[in-house]
Design a protein around this motif. Structure first.
Motif, PDB file in Angstrom:
ATOM      1  N   TYR A  62       0.906  -1.074   0.197  1.00  0.00           N
ATOM      2  CA  TYR A  62       0.040   0.216  -0.126  1.00  0.00           C
ATOM      3  C   TYR A  62       0.896   1.239  -0.188  1.00  0.00           C
ATOM      4  CZ  TYR A  62      -3.285   3.652   1.690  1.00  0.00           C
ATOM      5  OH  TYR A  62      -3.947   4.756   1.805  1.00  0.00           O
ATOM      6  N   LEU A  64       1.670   4.976   0.443  1.00  0.00           N
ATOM      7  CA  LEU A  64       1.125   6.100   1.556  1.00  0.00           C
ATOM      8  C   LEU A  64       1.088   7.294   0.386  1.00  0.00           C
ATOM      9  CD1 LEU A  64       2.327   3.961   3.605  1.00  0.00           C
ATOM     10  CD2 LEU A  64       3.339   6.016   4.779  1.00  0.00           C
ATOM     11  N   VAL A  89      -2.784  -1.919   9.599  1.00  0.00           N
ATOM     12  CA  VAL A  89      -1.349  -1.989   8.755  1.00  0.00           C
ATOM     13  C   VAL A  89      -0.552  -2.773   9.379  1.00  0.00           C
ATOM     14  CG1 VAL A  89       0.500  -0.460   8.161  1.00  0.00           C
ATOM     15  CG2 VAL A  89      -1.439   0.408   8.500  1.00  0.00           C
ATOM     16  N   TYR A 128       3.420   4.864   9.863  1.00  0.00           N
ATOM     17  CA  TYR A 128       2.707   4.651   8.833  1.00  0.00           C
ATOM     18  C   TYR A 128       1.331   5.079   9.217  1.00  0.00           C
ATOM     19  CZ  TYR A 128       6.208   2.041   6.700  1.00  0.00           C
ATOM     20  OH  TYR A 128       7.411   1.944   5.729  1.00  0.00           O
ATOM     21  N   CYS A 129       0.606   4.563  10.374  1.00  0.00           N
ATOM     22  CA  CYS A 129      -0.618   4.801  10.736  1.00  0.00           C
ATOM     23  C   CYS A 129      -0.860   6.289  10.920  1.00  0.00           C
ATOM     24  CB  CYS A 129      -0.896   4.189  12.098  1.00  0.00           C
ATOM     25  SG  CYS A 129      -1.091   2.255  12.103  1.00  0.00           S
ATOM     26  N   TYR A 131       0.460   8.650   9.502  1.00  0.00           N
ATOM     27  CA  TYR A 131       0.799   9.464   8.121  1.00  0.00           C
ATOM     28  C   TYR A 131      -0.626   9.073   7.414  1.00  0.00           C
ATOM     29  CZ  TYR A 131       2.570  11.124   3.998  1.00  0.00           C
ATOM     30  OH  TYR A 131       3.006  11.785   2.587  1.00  0.00           O
ATOM     31  N   ILE A 132      -1.071   7.983   7.494  1.00  0.00           N
ATOM     32  CA  ILE A 132      -2.347   7.515   6.449  1.00  0.00           C
ATOM     33  C   ILE A 132      -3.380   8.212   7.147  1.00  0.00           C
ATOM     34  CG2 ILE A 132      -3.824   5.622   6.278  1.00  0.00           C
ATOM     35  CD1 ILE A 132      -1.476   3.730   6.163  1.00  0.00           C
ATOM     36  N   VAL A 136      -5.510  10.623   4.397  1.00  0.00           N
ATOM     37  CA  VAL A 136      -6.605  10.118   3.911  1.00  0.00           C
ATOM     38  C   VAL A 136      -7.710  10.505   4.231  1.00  0.00           C
ATOM     39  CG1 VAL A 136      -7.830   7.826   3.456  1.00  0.00           C
ATOM     40  CG2 VAL A 136      -5.250   7.788   3.272  1.00  0.00           C
TER      41      VAL A 136
END
Length: 215
Positions: A62, A64, A89, A128-129, A131-132, A136
């Motif tokens: 996936y 980003l 994630v 990652y979490c 940032y998403i 999003v």
């Protein structure tokens, strides 16, 4: 990124993913990365099936938003408690042994892996979490919809016991081969057995919004 329900034959996983990345992102993955897909992705797919969650979607590699970074897998499904969209994630690590680097809780030295210390996998998946969630649009105001896990599926607890000191948040967890049963329980608590296709579509087609300004 590639959506899969685990039905692709294992021997072809790396071929399918590599072709997808070449076609959509003009990336030609190195052989080492392809081998890691063949070794790790079937493990996660089997875990989902064994947990009774074969209909949960696996969004592989996936990307980003607005960056070249990719998360190994985002699981997309239905929240067992609320019926809403739920995402996890997953950072997959093939490490068999690792320890903190010189006592630094953020850095990890991995046996047999060159290149020096790495960021702690839990911190990696937390980043990652965050940032998403920031970019999003479909996740705006839905902090409960997104979680993260680091899955060290080749390691026993004793081989990576140093790393557990950094696992402090319900937003991100770490599991090893020794805790596979706990990982399956975690997945069952998170997801219903319903199809995750709708949740996957909504994540993949979501608009990208500006990041929140830092304070």
């Amino acid at each position: 990124m590639l959506a899969t329900d685990g039905s692709v034959p294992e021997r072809r996983l790396s071929e399918v993913i590599a072709e997808h990345l070449r076609r959509t992102a003009r990336i030609n993955p190195p052989d080492a990365e392809r081998r890691s897909w063949d070794r790790s992705l079937p493990v996660l797919a089997r875990d989902l099936v064994d947990a009774g969650l074969g209909a949960v979607e696996m969004l592989v590699e996936y990307q980003l938003p607005l960056t070249s970074k990719r998360a190994d897998v985002v699981l997309a499904g239905v929240d067992r408690r609320t019926g809403g969209d739920a995402y996890v994630v997953v950072e997959l690590k093939q490490w068999s042994q690792a320890e903190l680097f010189e006592g630094d809780p953020k850095l990890v030295l991995v046996e047999g892996v060159s290149g020096g210390p790495r960021l702690h996998p839990v911190l990696q998946v937390e980043n990652y979490c965050e940032y998403i969630a920031d970019f999003v649009a479909v996740l705006e105001g839905r902090n409960d919809a997104l979680r993260g896990v680091a899955y060290l599926h080749n390691a026993a607890d004793l081989d990576v016991e140093d790393l557990y000191g950094e696992v402090l948040s319900e937003q991100s967890r770490m599991f090893t081969r020794s805790r596979r049963g706990a990982f399956l329980d975690y997945l069952r608590e998170r997801f219903a057995s319903d199809s995750g296709a709708g949740a996957a579509d909504r994540l993949l087609t979501s608009a990208v919004r500006p990041s929140k300004p830092s304070r």
